[in-house]
Scaffold this active site. Structure first.
Site, PDB file in Angstrom:
ATOM      1  N   TRP A 292      -8.236  -2.499   9.131  1.00 49.74           N
ATOM      2  CA  TRP A 292      -7.892  -1.103   8.848  1.00 49.74           C
ATOM      3  C   TRP A 292      -6.899  -1.029   7.687  1.00 49.74           C
ATOM      4  CZ3 TRP A 292      -3.491   1.856   8.669  1.00 49.74           C
ATOM      5  CH2 TRP A 292      -3.652   3.237   8.665  1.00 49.74           C
ATOM      6  N   HIS A 293      -6.009  -1.992   7.605  1.00 52.10           N
ATOM      7  CA  HIS A 293      -5.002  -1.968   6.549  1.00 52.10           C
ATOM      8  C   HIS A 293      -5.560  -2.381   5.191  1.00 52.10           C
ATOM      9  CE1 HIS A 293      -2.146  -1.710   9.918  1.00 52.10           C
ATOM     10  NE2 HIS A 293      -1.313  -1.217   9.027  1.00 52.10           N
ATOM     11  N   GLY A 294      -6.660  -3.090   5.148  1.00 48.36           N
ATOM     12  CA  GLY A 294      -7.205  -3.468   3.860  1.00 48.36           C
ATOM     13  C   GLY A 294      -8.414  -4.369   3.990  1.00 48.36           C
TER      14      GLY A 294
END
Length: 463
Positions: free
Chosen positions: A314-316
């Protein structure tokens, strides 16, 4: 458009709030939606189409669920596929193609799709809305404008907190507007702006020094790691403060997103205090549906790995983010099995452990790749032949020691506790009288920093 930018502070925000409070009550959600669309379209108008399509499919799916209850599961699946498919296309397509090319030896061209700002946040809000309607936790919203205002709401559109529809639905129908709420919201916004501009941005200068340095030392690497960890905290928590404050001005009550995570005694506690809205989202919509921890050990480990692998992604869209998520999964597994009991026996050891584990995690988070993260971690440990320090590192230590100390203290409850204690005494009335002037002074100082062209990065724009 950043909250910590002159166009937002002195052009968009006065106009948006002026319009919002001038229109009659029945049109406030429409005014909020209009301002949110302008805010979102400021940089890339074409991205509005992605968000509009996502909102429309979520609206239609929820309405159809109520009309055809026997088709709820199918409609939920279709809506989730559309939401996640759009997110995957925009954010993960090149990551998947690169992985496919590496495995097969082919050369499938990358899409190089520009990432719509805030797509990870509004996708999760749409998913939570549709899932809540499917579960019967919330009725489907019949007014498309109200639903769109919830999803596109500019205070929390770009970087959260992730607001659950079930929590905000009553406020969409009816909310009160008071001078006291507006004052408290403005206070929260200015304090968040100060955290972002005067702490996060200044700390990022030290991060940039390390990244551009041709002569790295152990001391400079530690300065970088500490500065980056504090930068991320004040960058994101400051933005959350501003979002909560803006919502309060308009009568919304958003949940807290940070509660002094660096005072935690374990990483389990750390993640109850850091990015609370994201952690609770994964808990309620992924972890618990998988069975949570009320299953056999093997399945519980699987659940933990899935949730934290997804949290990293989700963060990258990069392997270092996947490794970052699994890094925390490993620690949380150890804490659950035996480490947590040891940490409770020696609280001081627990705090040191959290700080060190978090610091190394942010090195991994910031790295261009996993091997690069391992190299930087080795530098922290004095490996790789780095000298302990040099004159440059000592210069930056002296230059940035005050802001590092202020940031370290500001990441704890001590300043707030001190202010409450003073306010409870005789000096409380004096502080109340001086607070408006102090907030205006803080706003003026932040404005001066922005006018001067100081670095103003925002980490969560890439999410």
């Amino acid at each position: 458009m950043l909250f910590s930018s002159l166009p937002f502070l002195f052009y968009f925000l006065p106009c948006a709030l002026g319009l919002y409070f001038l229109v009659p009550r029945r049109l406030k959600n429409a005014a909020l939606l209009l301002c949110s669309l302008v805010f979102y379209a400021w940089g890339e108008p074409r991205f509005v189409l992605f968000m509009a399509a996502a909102i429309l499919q979520g609206y239609a799916a929820a309405r159809l669920m109520e009309r055809y209850p026997r088709r709820k599961r199918l409609l939920l699946t279709l809506s989730a596929v559309l939401s996640l498919g759009m997110l995957a296309y925009c954010k993960y397509a090149d990551f998947l193609i690169s992985g496919f090319n590496a495995v097969t030896g082919l050369s499938v061209p990358l899409l190089r799709m520009a990432l719509p700002i805030g797509i990870s946040f509004y996708t999760f809000q749409i998913l939570s809305y549709v899932i809540d309607v499917y579960r019967g936790d919330a009725p489907a919203q019949r007014n498309l404008i109200d639903l769109a205002a919830y999803i596109a709401m500019y205070p929390q559109l770009v970087a959260g907190p992730i607001v659950r529809y079930a929590d905000v639905a009553p406020q969409l129908r009816s909310r009160t507007h008071t001078v006291q709420d507006a004052a408290l919201g403005a206070r929260r916004f200015v304090l968040g702006l100060g955290k972002k501009v005067l702490l996060a941005n200044v700390l990022y200068e030290l991060v940039t020094v390390y990244q551009q340095s041709g002569q790295k030392t152990v001391l400079l690497t530690w300065l970088y790691a500490a500065a980056y960890m504090l930068h991320v905290y004040f960058d994101f928590s400051g933005y959350s403060d501003m979002a909560i404050g803006l919502g309060r001005i308009m009568g919304f009550r958003f949940a807290e997103n940070f509660r002094y995570p660096f005072v935690s005694g374990s990483l389990t506690e750390f993640w109850r205090r850091w990015h609370i809205s994201l952690g609770s989202w994964f808990r309620d919509y992924v972890y618990i549906p998988l069975g949570g921890n009320r299953v056999r050990l093997g399945r519980w480990v699987r659940n933990l790995v899935i949730v934290w692998g997804l949290t990293g992604l989700w963060h990258g869209a990069a392997w270092n983010f996947v490794a970052w998520g699994l890094y925390f999964a490993a620690f949380l597994l150890l804490e659950k099995l035996f480490l947590g009991r040891w940490l409770k026996r020696v609280p001081l050891l627990g705090h040191v452990y959290v700080l060190l584990a978090a610091l190394f995690s942010f090195v991994l988070f910031d790295a261009a790749s996993v091997p690069a993260a391992l190299g930087t971690a080795g530098g922290l440990l004095g490996l790789g032949g780095l000298p302990l320090w040099d004159s440059g590192a000592l210069y930056y230590l002296r230059s940035y020691a005050p802001v590092l100390l202020i940031a370290a203290l500001g990441s704890t409850p001590l300043p707030a506790a001190l202010c409450r204690r003073i306010a409870a005494g005789r000096a409380g009335r004096v502080l109340d009288a001086l607070e408006p002037a102090a907030l205006l002074a803080l706003l003026a100082v932040c404005t001066a920093f922005l006018v001067s062209g100081s670095a103003n990065p925002f980490l969560y724009f890439r999410f």
